[in-house]
Design a protein around this motif. Sequence first.
Motif, mmCIF file in Angstrom:
data_model
loop_
_atom_site.group_PDB
_atom_site.id
_atom_site.type_symbol
_atom_site.label_atom_id
_atom_site.label_comp_id
_atom_site.label_asym_id
_atom_site.label_seq_id
_atom_site.Cartn_x
_atom_site.Cartn_y
_atom_site.Cartn_z
ATOM 1 N N PRO A 5 0.589 -1.343 0.356
ATOM 2 C CA PRO A 5 0.531 0.324 -0.191
ATOM 3 C C PRO A 5 0.814 1.572 -0.040
ATOM 4 C CG PRO A 5 -0.192 -1.530 2.342
ATOM 5 C CD PRO A 5 0.603 -2.072 1.113
ATOM 6 N N GLN A 6 0.295 2.230 0.013
ATOM 7 C CA GLN A 6 1.465 3.442 -0.443
ATOM 8 C C GLN A 6 1.281 4.380 0.982
ATOM 9 O OE1 GLN A 6 0.725 6.011 -2.878
ATOM 10 N NE2 GLN A 6 1.709 6.556 -1.898
ATOM 11 N N LYS A 7 2.768 4.854 1.297
ATOM 12 C CA LYS A 7 3.198 4.954 2.196
ATOM 13 C C LYS A 7 3.081 6.963 2.170
ATOM 14 C CE LYS A 7 5.783 1.781 1.671
ATOM 15 N NZ LYS A 7 4.427 0.837 0.388
ATOM 16 N N MET A 8 2.866 7.184 3.678
ATOM 17 C CA MET A 8 3.230 8.718 3.458
ATOM 18 C C MET A 8 4.117 8.890 4.630
ATOM 19 S SD MET A 8 -0.004 10.871 2.506
ATOM 20 C CE MET A 8 -0.324 11.204 0.859
ATOM 21 N N VAL A 9 4.914 10.038 4.663
ATOM 22 C CA VAL A 9 6.103 10.112 5.814
ATOM 23 C C VAL A 9 5.645 11.482 6.238
ATOM 24 C CG1 VAL A 9 8.840 10.329 6.736
ATOM 25 C CG2 VAL A 9 7.776 8.161 5.074
ATOM 26 N N VAL A 10 5.807 11.900 7.554
ATOM 27 C CA VAL A 10 5.530 12.761 8.054
ATOM 28 C C VAL A 10 6.731 13.306 9.363
ATOM 29 C CG1 VAL A 10 4.133 14.376 9.965
ATOM 30 C CG2 VAL A 10 2.915 12.473 8.317
ATOM 31 N N ARG A 11 7.431 14.235 9.357
ATOM 32 C CA ARG A 11 8.982 14.425 9.758
ATOM 33 C C ARG A 11 9.009 15.664 10.370
ATOM 34 N NH1 ARG A 11 13.514 14.840 7.063
ATOM 35 N NH2 ARG A 11 13.276 15.191 4.275
ATOM 36 N N GLU A 12 9.437 15.997 11.241
ATOM 37 C CA GLU A 12 9.883 17.167 12.117
ATOM 38 C C GLU A 12 11.029 17.922 11.350
ATOM 39 O OE1 GLU A 12 10.086 18.575 15.703
ATOM 40 O OE2 GLU A 12 8.045 18.344 15.435
ATOM 41 N N THR A 13 11.115 19.539 10.556
ATOM 42 C CA THR A 13 12.319 19.810 10.069
ATOM 43 C C THR A 13 12.721 20.780 10.607
ATOM 44 O OG1 THR A 13 11.746 20.331 8.037
ATOM 45 C CG2 THR A 13 12.048 18.367 7.926
ATOM 46 N N ASP A 14 13.660 21.596 9.881
ATOM 47 C CA ASP A 14 13.945 22.673 10.741
ATOM 48 C C ASP A 14 13.103 23.891 9.831
ATOM 49 O OD1 ASP A 14 16.256 21.930 12.000
ATOM 50 O OD2 ASP A 14 17.999 21.935 10.922
ATOM 51 N N ASP A 15 12.382 23.055 8.879
ATOM 52 C CA ASP A 15 11.643 24.144 8.346
ATOM 53 C C ASP A 15 9.816 24.072 8.133
ATOM 54 O OD1 ASP A 15 13.922 25.114 6.446
ATOM 55 O OD2 ASP A 15 13.815 23.761 5.198
ATOM 56 N N GLY A 16 10.449 22.828 9.274
ATOM 57 C CA GLY A 16 8.207 22.818 9.154
ATOM 58 C C GLY A 16 8.545 20.955 9.444
ATOM 59 N N VAL A 17 7.325 20.955 8.949
ATOM 60 C CA VAL A 17 6.728 19.487 8.972
ATOM 61 C C VAL A 17 6.560 19.101 7.967
ATOM 62 C CG1 VAL A 17 4.862 17.910 9.832
ATOM 63 C CG2 VAL A 17 5.814 19.526 11.128
ATOM 64 N N ARG A 18 7.552 17.722 7.275
ATOM 65 C CA ARG A 18 6.917 17.352 5.605
ATOM 66 C C ARG A 18 7.190 16.598 5.733
ATOM 67 N NH1 ARG A 18 11.288 19.032 1.308
ATOM 68 N NH2 ARG A 18 11.444 17.528 0.023
ATOM 69 N N LEU A 19 5.500 16.536 4.673
ATOM 70 C CA LEU A 19 5.204 15.628 4.546
ATOM 71 C C LEU A 19 5.417 15.129 2.628
ATOM 72 C CD1 LEU A 19 2.585 17.705 5.386
ATOM 73 C CD2 LEU A 19 1.734 15.474 5.152
ATOM 74 N N GLU A 20 6.157 13.225 2.719
ATOM 75 C CA GLU A 20 6.495 12.884 1.177
ATOM 76 C C GLU A 20 5.563 12.473 1.005
ATOM 77 O OE1 GLU A 20 10.989 13.947 2.297
ATOM 78 O OE2 GLU A 20 10.682 12.745 3.795
ATOM 79 N N TRP A 21 5.689 11.267 0.243
ATOM 80 C CA TRP A 21 4.531 10.210 -0.874
ATOM 81 C C TRP A 21 5.729 9.543 -1.730
ATOM 82 C CZ3 TRP A 21 2.827 15.040 -0.312
ATOM 83 C CH2 TRP A 21 2.956 15.393 -1.703
ATOM 84 N N ASN A 22 5.359 9.030 -2.416
ATOM 85 C CA ASN A 22 4.928 7.824 -3.819
ATOM 86 C C ASN A 22 4.048 8.792 -5.144
ATOM 87 O OD1 ASN A 22 7.775 6.423 -3.423
ATOM 88 N ND2 ASN A 22 6.387 5.024 -2.401
ATOM 89 N N ASP A 23 4.710 9.240 -5.674
ATOM 90 C CA ASP A 23 4.081 9.231 -6.909
ATOM 91 C C ASP A 23 3.217 8.719 -8.294
ATOM 92 O OD1 ASP A 23 2.956 11.162 -9.534
ATOM 93 O OD2 ASP A 23 4.516 11.875 -9.872
ATOM 94 N N PRO A 24 2.307 8.313 -8.246
ATOM 95 C CA PRO A 24 1.772 7.339 -9.007
ATOM 96 C C PRO A 24 2.329 6.664 -10.273
ATOM 97 C CG PRO A 24 0.107 8.749 -8.027
ATOM 98 C CD PRO A 24 1.242 9.184 -7.419
ATOM 99 N N HIS A 25 2.821 7.817 -10.799
ATOM 100 C CA HIS A 25 3.266 7.969 -11.823
ATOM 101 C C HIS A 25 4.687 7.387 -11.804
ATOM 102 C CE1 HIS A 25 -0.373 11.148 -12.585
ATOM 103 N NE2 HIS A 25 -0.133 10.539 -13.765
ATOM 104 N N TYR A 26 5.269 8.022 -10.994
ATOM 105 C CA TYR A 26 6.884 7.568 -11.277
ATOM 106 C C TYR A 26 6.531 5.583 -11.332
ATOM 107 C CZ TYR A 26 11.308 6.177 -8.578
ATOM 108 O OH TYR A 26 11.902 5.368 -8.658
ATOM 109 N N LEU A 27 5.778 5.053 -9.426
ATOM 110 C CA LEU A 27 5.464 4.151 -9.350
ATOM 111 C C LEU A 27 4.772 2.888 -10.878
ATOM 112 C CD1 LEU A 27 3.635 3.549 -5.571
ATOM 113 C CD2 LEU A 27 6.051 3.630 -6.347
ATOM 114 N N ALA A 28 4.012 3.850 -11.435
ATOM 115 C CA ALA A 28 3.830 3.458 -12.431
ATOM 116 C C ALA A 28 4.643 3.146 -13.760
ATOM 117 C CB ALA A 28 3.002 4.171 -13.646
ATOM 118 N N GLU A 29 5.915 3.936 -13.569
ATOM 119 C CA GLU A 29 6.681 4.006 -14.553
ATOM 120 C C GLU A 29 7.761 2.903 -14.304
ATOM 121 O OE1 GLU A 29 10.689 6.743 -15.960
ATOM 122 O OE2 GLU A 29 8.767 8.054 -15.613
ATOM 123 N N ARG A 30 8.782 2.903 -13.197
ATOM 124 C CA ARG A 30 9.318 1.870 -12.016
ATOM 125 C C ARG A 30 8.277 0.717 -12.149
ATOM 126 N NH1 ARG A 30 10.306 1.118 -5.491
ATOM 127 N NH2 ARG A 30 12.035 -0.674 -6.218
#
Length: 152
Positions: A101-126
């Motif tokens: 399943p899809q994953k999202m990361v939430v992490r605290e950084t010096d610039d704020g709270v960063r959310l990261e996830w995989n682009d489904p178009h990239y997964l399709a290419e991969r």
Amino acid sequence: MRFLPLLALATVGGLLSQPALAEGDNGIEHLTSETNFSTVVRQLNDALDDNGLSLMATVNHGQNAANNDLELAPTMTFIFGNPKAGTPMMQCQGSVALDLPQKMVVRETDDGVRLEWNDPHYLAERHGLEGCDLPLDNIAGVLNDVAERAAQ
């Protein structure tokens, strides 16, 4: 408490920006939020529920580090999905199950709270899903919506 995946929002002058591919064009989209970590996590849970996405697991990397006398800024991975979206992808090419399943990361950084996830178009290419009729734009839109709502 139930947690759902978070997406990162980039801020410009205190405003949220559109999701952007991370450097290196490695298929990771992100947003950064000026909202505090716990609020982003709560809002992510709500956004996942509102979009009909099932939370399957969360990994609290920060707590796991602390349990082993290590330091890590608050960081969580949320694993979630919708079989109506993921199953057709896996029917097309079974190897995509490595990234679903899809994953999202939430992490605290010096610039704020960063959310990261995989682009489904990239997964399709991969995984070579180009020949399949998949609603990748719709999936990307839902992920972007979830991230933006979490980052508010």
